[in-house]
Design an enzyme around this catalytic site. Structure first.
Site, PDB file in Angstrom:
ATOM      1  N   THR A  10      -4.961 -29.331 -16.868  1.00 59.08           N
ATOM      2  CA  THR A  10      -3.547 -29.019 -16.687  1.00 59.08           C
ATOM      3  C   THR A  10      -3.206 -28.910 -15.213  1.00 59.08           C
ATOM      4  O   THR A  10      -2.195 -29.435 -14.740  1.00 59.08           O
ATOM      5  CB  THR A  10      -3.196 -27.695 -17.388  1.00 59.08           C
ATOM      6  OG1 THR A  10      -3.651 -27.748 -18.740  1.00 59.08           O
ATOM      7  CG2 THR A  10      -1.701 -27.455 -17.377  1.00 59.08           C
ATOM      8  N   ASN A  60      -8.883 -23.266 -27.126  1.00 58.87           N
ATOM      9  CA  ASN A  60      -9.529 -24.354 -26.398  1.00 58.87           C
ATOM     10  C   ASN A  60      -9.251 -24.292 -24.902  1.00 58.87           C
ATOM     11  O   ASN A  60      -9.710 -25.152 -24.160  1.00 58.87           O
ATOM     12  CB  ASN A  60      -9.031 -25.704 -26.957  1.00 58.87           C
ATOM     13  CG  ASN A  60      -9.789 -26.877 -26.406  1.00 58.87           C
ATOM     14  OD1 ASN A  60     -11.000 -26.824 -26.222  1.00 58.87           O
ATOM     15  ND2 ASN A  60      -9.081 -27.955 -26.110  1.00 58.87           N
ATOM     16  N   SER A 112     -19.385 -24.040 -25.710  1.00 57.12           N
ATOM     17  CA  SER A 112     -20.065 -25.099 -24.965  1.00 57.12           C
ATOM     18  C   SER A 112     -21.551 -25.021 -25.232  1.00 57.12           C
ATOM     19  O   SER A 112     -22.089 -23.941 -25.517  1.00 57.12           O
ATOM     20  CB  SER A 112     -19.807 -24.955 -23.459  1.00 57.12           C
ATOM     21  OG  SER A 112     -20.633 -25.828 -22.713  1.00 57.12           O
ATOM     22  N   TYR A 125     -18.949 -19.446 -16.075  1.00 53.86           N
ATOM     23  CA  TYR A 125     -18.534 -20.265 -17.223  1.00 53.86           C
ATOM     24  C   TYR A 125     -19.441 -20.015 -18.424  1.00 53.86           C
ATOM     25  O   TYR A 125     -18.963 -19.834 -19.551  1.00 53.86           O
ATOM     26  CB  TYR A 125     -18.569 -21.734 -16.822  1.00 53.86           C
ATOM     27  CG  TYR A 125     -18.134 -22.692 -17.903  1.00 53.86           C
ATOM     28  CD1 TYR A 125     -16.793 -22.881 -18.193  1.00 53.86           C
ATOM     29  CD2 TYR A 125     -19.074 -23.428 -18.637  1.00 53.86           C
ATOM     30  CE1 TYR A 125     -16.380 -23.774 -19.172  1.00 53.86           C
ATOM     31  CE2 TYR A 125     -18.674 -24.326 -19.618  1.00 53.86           C
ATOM     32  CZ  TYR A 125     -17.331 -24.491 -19.881  1.00 53.86           C
ATOM     33  OH  TYR A 125     -16.931 -25.370 -20.863  1.00 53.86           O
ATOM     34  N   ALA A 127     -21.296 -17.381 -19.067  1.00 54.32           N
ATOM     35  CA  ALA A 127     -21.058 -16.031 -19.594  1.00 54.32           C
ATOM     36  C   ALA A 127     -19.807 -15.996 -20.458  1.00 54.32           C
ATOM     37  O   ALA A 127     -19.786 -15.343 -21.514  1.00 54.32           O
ATOM     38  CB  ALA A 127     -20.940 -15.032 -18.444  1.00 54.32           C
ATOM     39  N   LYS A 129     -18.480 -18.470 -22.204  1.00 57.18           N
ATOM     40  CA  LYS A 129     -18.693 -19.193 -23.457  1.00 57.18           C
ATOM     41  C   LYS A 129     -19.648 -18.436 -24.380  1.00 57.18           C
ATOM     42  O   LYS A 129     -19.449 -18.398 -25.612  1.00 57.18           O
ATOM     43  CB  LYS A 129     -19.217 -20.601 -23.175  1.00 57.18           C
ATOM     44  CG  LYS A 129     -18.217 -21.490 -22.450  1.00 57.18           C
ATOM     45  CD  LYS A 129     -16.922 -21.649 -23.236  1.00 57.18           C
ATOM     46  CE  LYS A 129     -15.952 -22.616 -22.602  1.00 57.18           C
ATOM     47  NZ  LYS A 129     -14.711 -22.810 -23.399  1.00 57.18           N
ATOM     48  N   ILE A 158     -19.038 -34.520 -23.122  1.00 53.08           N
ATOM     49  CA  ILE A 158     -17.988 -35.296 -23.776  1.00 53.08           C
ATOM     50  C   ILE A 158     -17.327 -36.220 -22.752  1.00 53.08           C
ATOM     51  O   ILE A 158     -17.095 -35.833 -21.600  1.00 53.08           O
ATOM     52  CB  ILE A 158     -16.931 -34.365 -24.402  1.00 53.08           C
ATOM     53  CG1 ILE A 158     -17.618 -33.329 -25.315  1.00 53.08           C
ATOM     54  CG2 ILE A 158     -15.901 -35.171 -25.172  1.00 53.08           C
ATOM     55  CD1 ILE A 158     -18.412 -33.922 -26.468  1.00 53.08           C
TER      56      ILE A 158
END
Length: 217
Positions: A10, A60, A112, A125, A127, A129, A158
């Protein structure tokens, strides 16, 4: 109805471009700052007024702000945890009000593969998830009696705009760790979410559905 929270994509492409993406697939939506609780609650109020209670919630929204722990500042830690993890608390708490009354609902949280594996340079990141996965299991136990399921989908690598910017050698090293020898597609994740939102998944709760090509087993 769709909403998009603040995230790397975004911020990179802009609110207008993300809104165009939503309209292209026939949806309605808006961009929210997931660090602003007031925006989240106002969005729920408007949805319920127009469409009724939220029946399926997919969390998400996520950002990365990578760096080794020894050089990571407080802002990089707090912002990633706030956007990735605290937003799940806020949206889920608000959504279950209507779900509890209706005695049905689906909450699907996107985590993830690194939540299970770890990843150097991503302590914040990872931690966030891993926290989502623990949150999911606890909430599933709290509200299961109301026939509300709470599950996770944990993507591996992905093929997105973000991975397209990666060095070719790095992408190849990723593929070497994936038994299916390819990057996943966004459609692979969408299919897993669609299944967990369906009636067929009504007896599945508190679980993590790995969609990673065998990278983590």
């Amino acid at each position: 109805y769709c909403y998009v929270g603040v995230g790397n994509d975004t911020e990179k492409r802009g609110e207008a471009a993300v809104n165009d993406d939503i309209r292209e697939v026939g949806g309605e939506g808006l961009v929210l700052n997931m660090q602003e609780a007031g925006q989240i609650y106002q969005w729920f109020d408007s949805i319920e007024k127009e469409f009724g209670n939220v029946q399926v919630l997919v969390n998400n929204a996520g950002i990365t702000q990578d760096g080794l722990l020894m050089s990571m500042d407080d802002n990089a830690w707090e912002r990633v945890l706030d956007v990735n993890l605290t937003s799940v608390f806020r949206t889920s708490k608000r959504a279950i009000k209507g779900m509890m009354k209706a005695r049905q609902g689906r909450i699907i949280n996107i985590t993830s593969v690194v939540a299970a594996m770890g990843n150097a340079g991503q302590t914040n990141y990872t931690a966030s998830k891993a926290g989502i996965e623990g949150f999911t299991r606890s909430l599933a136990r709290e509200i299961g009696s109301r026939q509300i399921t709470v599950n996770c989908v944990a993507p591996g690598f992905i093929d997105t705009d973000m991975t397209k910017d990666l060095d070719e050698a790095l992408i190849q090293s990723m593929l070497n760790a994936v038994p299916l020898a390819r990057l996943g597609k966004p459609e692979d994740i969408a299919a897993a979410v669609n299944f967990l939102a369906s009636e067929e998944a009504g007896y599945i709760t508190g679980t993590v559905l790995d969609v990673n090509g065998g990278m983590y087993m």
